[in-house]
Design a protein around this motif. Structure first.
Motif, mmCIF file in Angstrom:
data_model
loop_
_atom_site.group_PDB
_atom_site.id
_atom_site.type_symbol
_atom_site.label_atom_id
_atom_site.label_comp_id
_atom_site.label_asym_id
_atom_site.label_seq_id
_atom_site.Cartn_x
_atom_site.Cartn_y
_atom_site.Cartn_z
ATOM 1 N N LEU A 39 -70.770 -18.384 64.228
ATOM 2 C CA LEU A 39 -71.001 -18.133 65.848
ATOM 3 C C LEU A 39 -71.164 -19.519 65.855
ATOM 4 O O LEU A 39 -70.798 -19.884 67.976
ATOM 5 N N LEU A 40 -71.653 -20.879 65.391
ATOM 6 C CA LEU A 40 -71.730 -21.996 65.854
ATOM 7 C C LEU A 40 -70.604 -22.685 66.123
ATOM 8 O O LEU A 40 -70.524 -23.521 67.467
ATOM 9 N N TRP A 41 -69.748 -22.737 66.283
ATOM 10 C CA TRP A 41 -68.305 -23.327 66.096
ATOM 11 C C TRP A 41 -67.432 -22.153 66.039
ATOM 12 O O TRP A 41 -66.215 -22.193 64.693
ATOM 13 N N PRO A 42 -67.661 -21.615 66.798
ATOM 14 C CA PRO A 42 -66.199 -20.473 66.962
ATOM 15 C C PRO A 42 -64.983 -21.267 67.114
ATOM 16 O O PRO A 42 -63.844 -20.491 66.747
ATOM 17 N N GLY A 43 -64.204 -22.359 67.425
ATOM 18 C CA GLY A 43 -63.233 -23.348 67.625
ATOM 19 C C GLY A 43 -62.520 -23.383 65.862
ATOM 20 O O GLY A 43 -61.208 -22.928 65.813
ATOM 21 N N VAL A 44 -63.556 -23.313 65.615
ATOM 22 C CA VAL A 44 -63.749 -23.833 63.835
ATOM 23 C C VAL A 44 -62.898 -22.927 63.164
ATOM 24 O O VAL A 44 -61.930 -23.052 62.561
ATOM 25 N N ALA A 45 -63.267 -21.630 63.222
ATOM 26 C CA ALA A 45 -63.168 -20.180 62.769
ATOM 27 C C ALA A 45 -61.955 -19.840 63.506
ATOM 28 O O ALA A 45 -61.412 -19.502 63.220
ATOM 29 N N LEU A 46 -61.753 -20.205 64.834
ATOM 30 C CA LEU A 46 -60.758 -19.304 65.644
ATOM 31 C C LEU A 46 -59.628 -20.324 64.987
ATOM 32 O O LEU A 46 -57.933 -19.820 64.277
ATOM 33 N N LEU A 47 -59.257 -21.519 64.715
ATOM 34 C CA LEU A 47 -58.498 -22.146 63.706
ATOM 35 C C LEU A 47 -58.090 -21.924 62.679
ATOM 36 O O LEU A 47 -56.969 -21.728 62.284
ATOM 37 N N THR A 48 -58.927 -21.214 62.177
ATOM 38 C CA THR A 48 -59.069 -21.122 60.440
ATOM 39 C C THR A 48 -58.324 -19.577 60.076
ATOM 40 O O THR A 48 -57.261 -19.077 59.595
ATOM 41 N N LEU A 49 -58.798 -19.091 61.560
ATOM 42 C CA LEU A 49 -57.675 -17.370 60.881
ATOM 43 C C LEU A 49 -56.665 -17.866 62.052
ATOM 44 O O LEU A 49 -55.468 -17.001 61.644
ATOM 45 N N ALA A 50 -56.425 -19.114 62.460
ATOM 46 C CA ALA A 50 -54.790 -18.998 63.034
ATOM 47 C C ALA A 50 -54.486 -19.235 62.056
ATOM 48 O O ALA A 50 -52.539 -18.930 61.390
ATOM 49 N N LEU A 51 -54.269 -19.279 60.864
ATOM 50 C CA LEU A 51 -53.826 -20.226 60.067
ATOM 51 C C LEU A 51 -53.701 -18.845 58.615
ATOM 52 O O LEU A 51 -52.420 -18.679 58.320
ATOM 53 N N VAL A 52 -54.710 -18.012 58.910
ATOM 54 C CA VAL A 52 -55.025 -17.548 57.987
ATOM 55 C C VAL A 52 -53.328 -16.041 58.405
ATOM 56 O O VAL A 52 -53.071 -15.392 58.239
ATOM 57 N N TRP A 53 -53.339 -15.375 59.641
ATOM 58 C CA TRP A 53 -53.160 -15.188 60.384
ATOM 59 C C TRP A 53 -51.369 -15.708 60.059
ATOM 60 O O TRP A 53 -50.524 -14.548 60.369
ATOM 61 N N GLY A 54 -50.974 -16.409 60.774
ATOM 62 C CA GLY A 54 -49.845 -17.231 60.715
ATOM 63 C C GLY A 54 -49.665 -17.168 58.341
ATOM 64 O O GLY A 54 -47.956 -16.569 58.260
ATOM 65 N N ALA A 55 -50.393 -17.218 57.550
ATOM 66 C CA ALA A 55 -49.605 -16.458 56.315
ATOM 67 C C ALA A 55 -49.189 -15.310 56.281
ATOM 68 O O ALA A 55 -48.255 -14.752 55.839
ATOM 69 N N TYR A 56 -50.226 -14.338 56.853
ATOM 70 C CA TYR A 56 -49.738 -13.331 56.768
ATOM 71 C C TYR A 56 -48.635 -12.567 57.828
ATOM 72 O O TYR A 56 -47.869 -12.098 56.727
ATOM 73 N N ALA A 57 -48.514 -12.700 59.015
ATOM 74 C CA ALA A 57 -46.771 -13.191 59.113
ATOM 75 C C ALA A 57 -45.922 -13.174 58.381
ATOM 76 O O ALA A 57 -44.632 -12.965 58.118
ATOM 77 N N LEU A 94 -43.809 -19.165 60.294
ATOM 78 C CA LEU A 94 -44.027 -21.177 60.259
ATOM 79 C C LEU A 94 -44.101 -21.401 61.918
ATOM 80 O O LEU A 94 -45.300 -22.568 61.530
ATOM 81 N N LEU A 95 -44.412 -20.802 62.921
ATOM 82 C CA LEU A 95 -44.839 -21.377 64.293
ATOM 83 C C LEU A 95 -46.468 -21.812 63.494
ATOM 84 O O LEU A 95 -46.918 -22.494 64.491
ATOM 85 N N THR A 96 -47.045 -21.058 63.412
ATOM 86 C CA THR A 96 -48.181 -20.809 63.810
ATOM 87 C C THR A 96 -48.824 -21.884 62.491
ATOM 88 O O THR A 96 -50.003 -22.584 62.599
ATOM 89 N N ILE A 97 -48.109 -22.317 61.340
ATOM 90 C CA ILE A 97 -48.262 -22.010 59.845
ATOM 91 C C ILE A 97 -48.088 -24.439 60.458
ATOM 92 O O ILE A 97 -49.119 -24.890 59.607
ATOM 93 N N VAL A 98 -47.522 -24.392 61.514
ATOM 94 C CA VAL A 98 -46.777 -25.932 61.612
ATOM 95 C C VAL A 98 -47.766 -26.719 62.833
ATOM 96 O O VAL A 98 -47.561 -27.423 62.382
ATOM 97 N N TRP A 99 -47.860 -26.155 63.953
ATOM 98 C CA TRP A 99 -48.268 -26.709 64.114
ATOM 99 C C TRP A 99 -50.152 -25.797 65.207
ATOM 100 O O TRP A 99 -50.449 -24.945 66.121
#
Length: 191
Positions: A39-57, A94-99
């Motif tokens: 809640l305090l740092w949604p940007g960091v949470a979103l970056l983490t979410l991006a990496l997890v989603w990239g691995a899932y995809a 791959l695009l999500t994990i690389v960038w």
């Protein structure tokens, strides 16, 4: 079953859990802390979410591609739709994990595009399978849900990003609070 319930707990299980009550407490504290940080740092949470989603995809795409390739040796049913679904998932992952930094900015667009492409391919696959199986309507419904999800993200991208982070944060906080309560109850029962 001394209390008449279907799921009565054995005294030995209760003792074992009671002795380790602090593990539930730690799990709850970590969940609450994660939720507050998200809640305090949604940007960091979103970056983490991006990496997890990239691995899932990536994994989802690999499995879809493997299923398509394993079925191409025999049978007359075309599996191009499954292969395209797999390739789209692998590319998006791959695009999500690389960038990941850039992906955070376009994460919702990638997820939306992936959901729409996957939905269209699932619907096309269901039509191709119509002669082979009964119940292809479920694959069509899954495709339509995926398409709807992608369109909703395209329509409200900022709300989608913030809402997703907040949903995860509150889930962690509420789940963590439940584990803390369980830990305190187990500690009391163990004593």
């Amino acid at each position: 079953m001394t209390d008449g319930s279907r799921f009565a707990t054995s005294p030995s299980l209760l003792r074992a859990l009671g002795k380790r009550w602090w593990l539930f407490l730690l799990r709850g504290i970590v969940g609450i802390a994660f939720g507050i940080l998200a809640l305090l740092w949604p940007g960091v949470a979103l970056l983490t979410l991006a990496l997890v989603w990239g691995a899932y995809a990536l994994v989802d795409g690999a499995f879809a591609l493997a299923a398509a390739l394993s079925g191409m040796r025999g049978g007359d049913t075309p599996r191009w739709w499954l292969a395209l679904t797999g390739l789209a998932g692998i590319a998006a992952g791959l695009l999500t994990i690389v960038w990941p930094g850039i992906t955070v900015q376009v994460l919702l667009l990638l997820i939306a595009a992936w959901a729409i492409v996957t939905g269209v391919m699932e619907a096309a696959g269901a039509i191709a399978l119509r002669k082979e199986i009964e119940g292809e309507i479920f694959l069509i419904l899954a495709g339509l849900v995926s398409i709807g999800f992608g369109v909703a993200i395209l329509a409200w991208p900022v709300a989608g990003a913030i809402g997703l982070v907040w949903l995860i944060a509150w889930l962690a906080i509420l789940g963590g609070a439940a584990y803390v309560a369980l830990a305190l109850r187990l500690r009391k029962l163990a004593g």
